[in-house]
Design a protein around this motif. Structure first.
Motif, short mmCIF file in Angstrom:
data_model
loop_
_atom_site.label_atom_id
_atom_site.label_comp_id
_atom_site.label_asym_id
_atom_site.label_seq_id
_atom_site.Cartn_x
_atom_site.Cartn_y
_atom_site.Cartn_z
N THR A 73 26.60 44.62 50.69
CA THR A 73 28.67 44.72 50.89
C THR A 73 29.10 43.42 50.57
O THR A 73 29.90 43.74 50.00
CB THR A 73 29.13 44.51 52.31
N ALA A 74 28.23 42.34 50.06
CA ALA A 74 29.04 41.41 48.93
C ALA A 74 29.22 41.05 47.96
O ALA A 74 30.21 41.17 47.39
CB ALA A 74 27.50 39.88 49.48
N ILE A 75 28.16 42.27 47.36
CA ILE A 75 28.10 42.51 46.15
C ILE A 75 29.18 43.81 46.07
O ILE A 75 29.89 43.81 44.73
CB ILE A 75 26.08 42.96 45.95
N LEU A 76 28.72 44.59 46.68
CA LEU A 76 29.72 45.64 46.61
C LEU A 76 31.14 45.53 46.57
O LEU A 76 31.72 45.70 46.05
CB LEU A 76 29.87 46.80 47.84
N PHE A 77 31.28 43.99 47.49
CA PHE A 77 32.97 43.41 47.44
C PHE A 77 33.47 43.09 46.49
O PHE A 77 34.71 43.70 45.57
CB PHE A 77 33.03 42.97 48.25
N LEU A 78 32.52 42.17 45.79
CA LEU A 78 33.06 41.58 44.66
C LEU A 78 32.59 42.05 43.47
O LEU A 78 33.35 42.24 42.50
CB LEU A 78 31.34 40.10 44.19
N LEU A 79 32.05 43.28 43.03
CA LEU A 79 32.34 43.85 41.79
C LEU A 79 33.83 44.78 42.03
O LEU A 79 34.44 44.66 41.60
CB LEU A 79 30.73 45.18 41.75
N ALA A 80 33.79 45.45 43.10
CA ALA A 80 34.66 46.41 43.53
C ALA A 80 36.36 45.21 42.92
O ALA A 80 37.10 45.50 42.72
CB ALA A 80 35.95 46.11 44.64
N SER A 81 36.33 43.69 43.67
CA SER A 81 37.22 43.07 43.24
C SER A 81 37.17 42.94 41.40
O SER A 81 38.28 42.74 41.51
CB SER A 81 37.26 41.79 44.22
N GLN A 98 36.45 45.47 39.39
CA GLN A 98 37.54 46.58 38.56
C GLN A 98 38.86 46.22 38.78
O GLN A 98 39.67 46.94 38.41
CB GLN A 98 36.42 47.85 40.03
N LEU A 99 39.27 46.25 40.44
CA LEU A 99 40.91 46.35 40.45
C LEU A 99 41.14 44.68 40.20
O LEU A 99 42.73 45.28 39.37
CB LEU A 99 40.81 45.41 42.23
N LEU A 100 41.09 43.65 39.93
CA LEU A 100 41.20 43.46 38.66
C LEU A 100 41.42 43.65 37.36
O LEU A 100 43.00 43.64 36.55
CB LEU A 100 40.67 41.88 38.22
N SER A 101 40.64 44.73 37.03
CA SER A 101 40.99 45.08 35.47
C SER A 101 42.12 46.01 35.63
O SER A 101 41.97 46.32 34.93
CB SER A 101 39.21 45.66 35.25
N VAL A 102 41.76 46.85 36.61
CA VAL A 102 42.89 48.03 36.64
C VAL A 102 44.04 47.46 35.99
O VAL A 102 44.78 47.77 35.77
CB VAL A 102 42.15 49.26 38.11
N GLY A 103 44.65 46.08 37.09
CA GLY A 103 45.37 45.11 37.14
C GLY A 103 46.10 44.94 36.19
O GLY A 103 47.65 45.63 35.54
N LEU A 104 44.76 44.52 35.68
CA LEU A 104 45.25 44.10 34.01
C LEU A 104 46.11 44.89 33.11
O LEU A 104 46.36 45.15 31.72
CB LEU A 104 44.09 44.01 33.12
N LEU A 105 45.38 46.21 33.13
CA LEU A 105 45.43 47.61 32.34
C LEU A 105 46.91 47.92 32.97
O LEU A 105 47.23 48.36 31.56
CB LEU A 105 44.26 48.72 32.65
N GLY A 106 47.16 48.13 33.93
CA GLY A 106 48.15 48.47 34.33
C GLY A 106 49.62 47.31 33.78
O GLY A 106 51.17 48.28 33.29
N GLU A 107 48.42 46.14 34.01
CA GLU A 107 50.10 45.56 33.03
C GLU A 107 50.64 45.52 31.90
O GLU A 107 51.59 45.73 31.46
CB GLU A 107 50.10 43.72 33.21
N VAL A 108 49.32 45.77 31.02
CA VAL A 108 49.23 46.16 29.41
C VAL A 108 50.34 47.41 29.31
O VAL A 108 50.73 47.41 28.94
CB VAL A 108 48.45 46.09 28.93
#
Ligand code: UDP
Ligand code: MG
Length: 337
Positions: free
Chosen positions: A271-279, A281-291
């Motif tokens: 679950t640690a790996i899952l959460f870190l990967l999810a974070s 991905q979410l960060l990337s979506v946030g950056l894409l959203g900003e752009v």
């Protein structure tokens, strides 16, 4: 032109002549300069021919014929695009809204509002599959968007041109017009209107509409609160996931060091790996959203603000209303409660 009445029509052949008569009875009795923009949304039941015939004999009718059925939102957009009035009144073409309410709506608008939206308090539709889902949806939308409203589904509205032309109507967003307008800085107010049962033709919507409205609500919520700064949503979620991931990773490390446990394949590590990967991905979506948001404002001639151009033109003679409309105060008291 003072007023444009915009009416989408999809297979309303029996309703059209009756509606036209009722509209003329109401509008001709006023001193307004008006036009009726009937939008034929790709009807197949003869509405098109009926509209063509009516328009030949009545120059106040501005017919718009869409090539195919695009849906009510697109039809409304087309009507607004072809309207010339300073005020746009939208209503259904099935005689469920009452043209006799139009002068009351315009009078309310003249009190200094930018949008008056109807409230079908005594709605004449079936309870179980129409009114109940609609009540639940309105309540949910009110809570989620913090916009106090009884009846978003009522098409009967009067909107100042300045606001109507700026509304971004996509998909089935016509149901959220007051909320979208409020986001553009419009002063909105609700007015009780009459509602009649449908006598001719069929409704175009079933119970599935409720679920589509709920999905649209997600979009509207995002547009309202996160469109200009998506990182606040996705970055926040990413931080939560990253924190959880790090905590779980630390627990795994502790188990390994303290008691020498084999942590490979344990829920902690996975679950640690899952959460870190999810974070990530979410960060990337946030950056894409900003752009995305920057591209939107840079190339669409859009601005993250709206300047009021004609604030009180048509309301010079009436008393200036309070800056905070009634519904805003009722929202505050509802929140306080
Ligand atoms: N309408 C339209 N295109 C569509 C569906 C509906 O122009 O694809 C029009 C329809 O002719 C009517 C209005 O939108 O004038 C509202 O439709 P309906 O009465 O079916 O909705 P309800 O009152 O049942 O919510
Ligand atoms: Mg209807």
């Amino acid at each position: 032109m003072d007023v444009s009445v915009v009416i989408p029509l999809y297979n309303e052949v029996e309703n059209l002549p009756r509606l036209h008569r009722q509209l003329q009875e109401t509008l001709a009795g006023t001193s307004l300069r008006y036009e009726i923009v009937f939008v034929d949304d790709g009807s197949q039941d003869g509405t098109t021919d009926s509209l063509r015939e009516l328009a030949e004999h009545d120059e106040t009718i501005k017919p718009v014929y869409l090539r195919r059925n695009y849906g009510q939102t697109a039809a409304l957009r087309a009507g607004i695009d072809h309207a010339h009035g300073e005020v746009i009144v939208t209503m259904d073409g099935d005689l469920q809204n009452d043209p006799a309410d139009i002068p009351r709506m315009l009078a309310k608008l003249e009190e200094g509002y930018d949008l008056v939206h109807g409230w079908r308090r005594h709605r004449q539709d079936r309870w179980l599959d129409r009114r109940l889902p609609s009540m639940i949806a309105n309540w949910l939308i009110s809570r989620t968007t913090r916009f106090p409203v009884h009846d978003l589904g009522c098409t009967l509205k009067a909107i100042r041109r300045e606001i109507a032309t700026e509304l971004e109507l996509h998909g089935e967003m016509h149901r959220f017009i007051p909320i979208l307008a409020h986001q553009l800085g419009a002063r909105c107010v609700e007015l009780e209107v009459k509602h009649h049962p449908r006598r001719f033709g069929q409704t175009k919507y079933g119970i599935s509409r409720t679920f589509r409205v709920l999905l649209d609500l997600l979009t509207v919520k995002y547009l309202l609160h996160f469109f200009t700064s998506p990182m606040k949503l996705f970055g926040g979620a990413a931080m939560c996931c990253a924190t959880l991931g790090m905590l779980l990773l630390a627990t795994s490390a502790l188990l390994k060091v303290a008691i020498g446990a084999d942590v490979t394949g344990t829920p902690f590590l996975l679950t640690a790996i899952l959460f870190l990967l999810a974070s990530l991905q979410l960060l990337s979506v946030g950056l894409l959203g900003e752009v995305n948001s920057r591209i939107y404002f840079a190339h669409g001639e859009q601005r993250p603000y709206r300047v009021r151009t004609a604030p009180w033109d048509s309301a010079q003679t009436v008393q200036r209303p309070r800056q905070v409309p009634d519904w805003a105060t009722s929202a505050k008291s509802a929140e306080a409660a």
